[in-house]
Write an enzyme that holds these catalytic residues in place. Structure first.
Site, mmCIF file in Angstrom:
data_model
loop_
_atom_site.group_PDB
_atom_site.id
_atom_site.type_symbol
_atom_site.label_atom_id
_atom_site.label_comp_id
_atom_site.label_asym_id
_atom_site.label_seq_id
_atom_site.Cartn_x
_atom_site.Cartn_y
_atom_site.Cartn_z
ATOM 1 N N PRO A 9 1.929 -14.652 -8.355
ATOM 2 C CA PRO A 9 2.803 -14.292 -7.237
ATOM 3 C C PRO A 9 2.382 -13.023 -6.512
ATOM 4 C CG PRO A 9 3.899 -13.925 -9.347
ATOM 5 C CD PRO A 9 2.651 -14.701 -9.629
ATOM 6 N N ASN A 10 2.511 -13.102 -5.204
ATOM 7 C CA ASN A 10 2.268 -12.001 -4.262
ATOM 8 C C ASN A 10 0.785 -11.676 -4.076
ATOM 9 O OD1 ASN A 10 5.114 -11.466 -3.799
ATOM 10 N ND2 ASN A 10 5.132 -10.719 -5.901
ATOM 11 N N ARG A 17 -0.901 -6.053 1.119
ATOM 12 C CA ARG A 17 0.178 -5.667 0.218
ATOM 13 C C ARG A 17 -0.174 -4.353 -0.480
ATOM 14 N NH1 ARG A 17 0.574 -8.152 -5.846
ATOM 15 N NH2 ARG A 17 2.433 -7.003 -6.456
ATOM 16 N N TYR A 22 -3.797 -1.989 -4.253
ATOM 17 C CA TYR A 22 -4.566 -3.234 -4.377
ATOM 18 C C TYR A 22 -5.734 -3.357 -3.399
ATOM 19 C CZ TYR A 22 -0.509 -4.497 -7.183
ATOM 20 O OH TYR A 22 0.475 -4.512 -8.145
ATOM 21 N N ASN A 71 -4.945 -13.810 -13.074
ATOM 22 C CA ASN A 71 -4.130 -12.644 -12.746
ATOM 23 C C ASN A 71 -2.746 -13.206 -12.458
ATOM 24 O OD1 ASN A 71 -2.796 -10.438 -11.780
ATOM 25 N ND2 ASN A 71 -4.403 -9.795 -10.362
ATOM 26 N N ALA A 74 3.154 -10.341 -11.567
ATOM 27 C CA ALA A 74 4.316 -9.878 -12.330
ATOM 28 C C ALA A 74 4.707 -10.830 -13.456
ATOM 29 C CB ALA A 74 5.499 -9.663 -11.384
ATOM 30 N N HIS A 77 4.177 -9.902 -17.126
ATOM 31 C CA HIS A 77 5.119 -9.059 -17.872
ATOM 32 C C HIS A 77 6.410 -9.795 -18.250
ATOM 33 C CE1 HIS A 77 2.297 -6.252 -16.183
ATOM 34 N NE2 HIS A 77 2.739 -6.464 -14.960
ATOM 35 N N ASP A 84 2.560 -19.605 -23.323
ATOM 36 C CA ASP A 84 2.533 -20.836 -24.117
ATOM 37 C C ASP A 84 1.518 -21.828 -23.554
ATOM 38 O OD1 ASP A 84 4.390 -19.965 -25.952
ATOM 39 O OD2 ASP A 84 6.062 -21.125 -25.139
ATOM 40 N N GLU A 95 -7.500 -12.453 -19.027
ATOM 41 C CA GLU A 95 -6.432 -11.847 -18.219
ATOM 42 C C GLU A 95 -7.030 -10.739 -17.369
ATOM 43 O OE1 GLU A 95 -3.310 -10.183 -20.644
ATOM 44 O OE2 GLU A 95 -2.534 -8.959 -18.993
ATOM 45 N N HIS A 97 -6.395 -7.789 -14.148
ATOM 46 C CA HIS A 97 -5.527 -7.044 -13.224
ATOM 47 C C HIS A 97 -6.381 -6.194 -12.307
ATOM 48 C CE1 HIS A 97 -2.016 -8.381 -15.322
ATOM 49 N NE2 HIS A 97 -2.635 -8.080 -16.446
ATOM 50 N N ILE A 98 -5.952 -6.107 -11.099
ATOM 51 C CA ILE A 98 -6.654 -5.272 -10.116
ATOM 52 C C ILE A 98 -6.402 -3.796 -10.429
ATOM 53 C CG2 ILE A 98 -6.752 -4.699 -7.647
ATOM 54 C CD1 ILE A 98 -5.719 -7.701 -7.261
ATOM 55 N N SER A 99 -5.146 -3.475 -10.663
ATOM 56 C CA SER A 99 -4.785 -2.090 -10.999
ATOM 57 C C SER A 99 -4.845 -1.903 -12.513
ATOM 58 C CB SER A 99 -3.370 -1.793 -10.489
ATOM 59 O OG SER A 99 -2.422 -2.615 -11.144
ATOM 60 N N ARG A 104 0.628 2.676 -14.858
ATOM 61 C CA ARG A 104 1.753 2.457 -13.947
ATOM 62 C C ARG A 104 3.073 2.441 -14.727
ATOM 63 N NH1 ARG A 104 0.230 -2.384 -10.104
ATOM 64 N NH2 ARG A 104 2.070 -1.546 -9.012
ATOM 65 N N ARG A 108 5.245 -2.468 -16.754
ATOM 66 C CA ARG A 108 3.973 -3.191 -16.581
ATOM 67 C C ARG A 108 3.054 -3.053 -17.802
ATOM 68 N NH1 ARG A 108 4.042 -4.426 -10.975
ATOM 69 N NH2 ARG A 108 5.273 -2.895 -9.851
HETATM 70 C C1 DQA Z 1 -1.228 -6.915 -11.034
HETATM 71 C C2 DQA Z 1 -0.339 -5.910 -11.771
HETATM 72 C C3 DQA Z 1 1.059 -6.453 -11.923
HETATM 73 O O1 DQA Z 1 1.875 -5.512 -12.599
HETATM 74 C C4 DQA Z 1 1.659 -6.729 -10.568
HETATM 75 O O2 DQA Z 1 2.944 -7.298 -10.712
HETATM 76 C C5 DQA Z 1 0.806 -7.566 -9.709
HETATM 77 C C6 DQA Z 1 -0.641 -7.326 -9.703
HETATM 78 C C7 DQA Z 1 -2.640 -6.344 -10.777
HETATM 79 O O3 DQA Z 1 -3.513 -7.141 -10.455
HETATM 80 O O4 DQA Z 1 -2.850 -5.132 -10.842
HETATM 81 O O5 DQA Z 1 1.270 -8.385 -8.942
HETATM 82 O O6 DQA Z 1 -1.388 -8.061 -11.862
#
Ligand code: DQA
Length: 140
Positions: A9-10, A17, A22, A71, A74, A77, A84, A95, A97-99, A104, A108
């Site tokens: 998502p997002n 964003r 990001y 990725n 959210a 978390h 599953d 897994e 993550h960009i950040s 943070r 998270r």
């Molecule tokens: C994220 C980190 C998550 O906490 C956040 O909700 C995202 C992006 C990252 O790529 O840093 O949507 O997964």
């Protein structure tokens, strides 16, 4: 290698964003560079804002691809259901993550996915995805 990148998502809004976190590059532009960098690999991209659709895609490809890079945004978390799904399949999952989520908010810091993934890469901006590909290649 047949690789599947799943963004949750997002992440369709990358480039516009929260650019201080990001970055300013749209994922599609970054993806084109990745595909050019790995011309002998087959890199498929899927993005969804829906938990169930992400699970369906993990089920659909998780017995055939050589690796999944996820990725989950959210959902990382919150989603025992995605965890599953990762547990259920056979393809290795990384897994991403960009950040650096550990720098943070505390909310998270917990990941439902980390315990069921082969490894975790985060904090390197979009380059985290390339590092995940390298990790999958090394471990094949
Ligand atoms: C994220 C980190 C998550 O906490 C956040 O909700 C995202 C992006 C990252 O790529 O840093 O949507 O997964």
């Amino acid at each position: 290698m047949n690789l599947l990148i799943i963004n949750g998502p997002n992440l369709n809004l990358l480039g516009k964003r929260e650019t201080s976190i990001y970055g300013t590059e749209a994922f599609e532009d970054y993806l084109n560079k990745l595909i050019a960098r790995y011309p002998t690999d087959n890199i498929t991209y899927y993005q969804s804002n829906s938990e169930g659709e992400i699970i369906d895609r993990i089920h659909a490809d998780g017995y055939t691809v050589d690796g999944i890079i996820i990725n989950a945004g959210a959902y990382t978390h919150t989603s025992l259901a995605i965890a599953d799904a990762v547990s259920a399949i056979q393809s290795p999952v990384i897994e991403v993550h960009i950040s650096n989520v550990h720098k943070r908010e505390v909310v998270r810091h917990r990941s439902f996915l980390s315990p069921v993934c082969k490894g975790v890469i985060g904090g390197f901006g979009l380059d985290s995805y390339r590092l995940a590909i390298e990790a999958l290649k090394e471990s094949m």
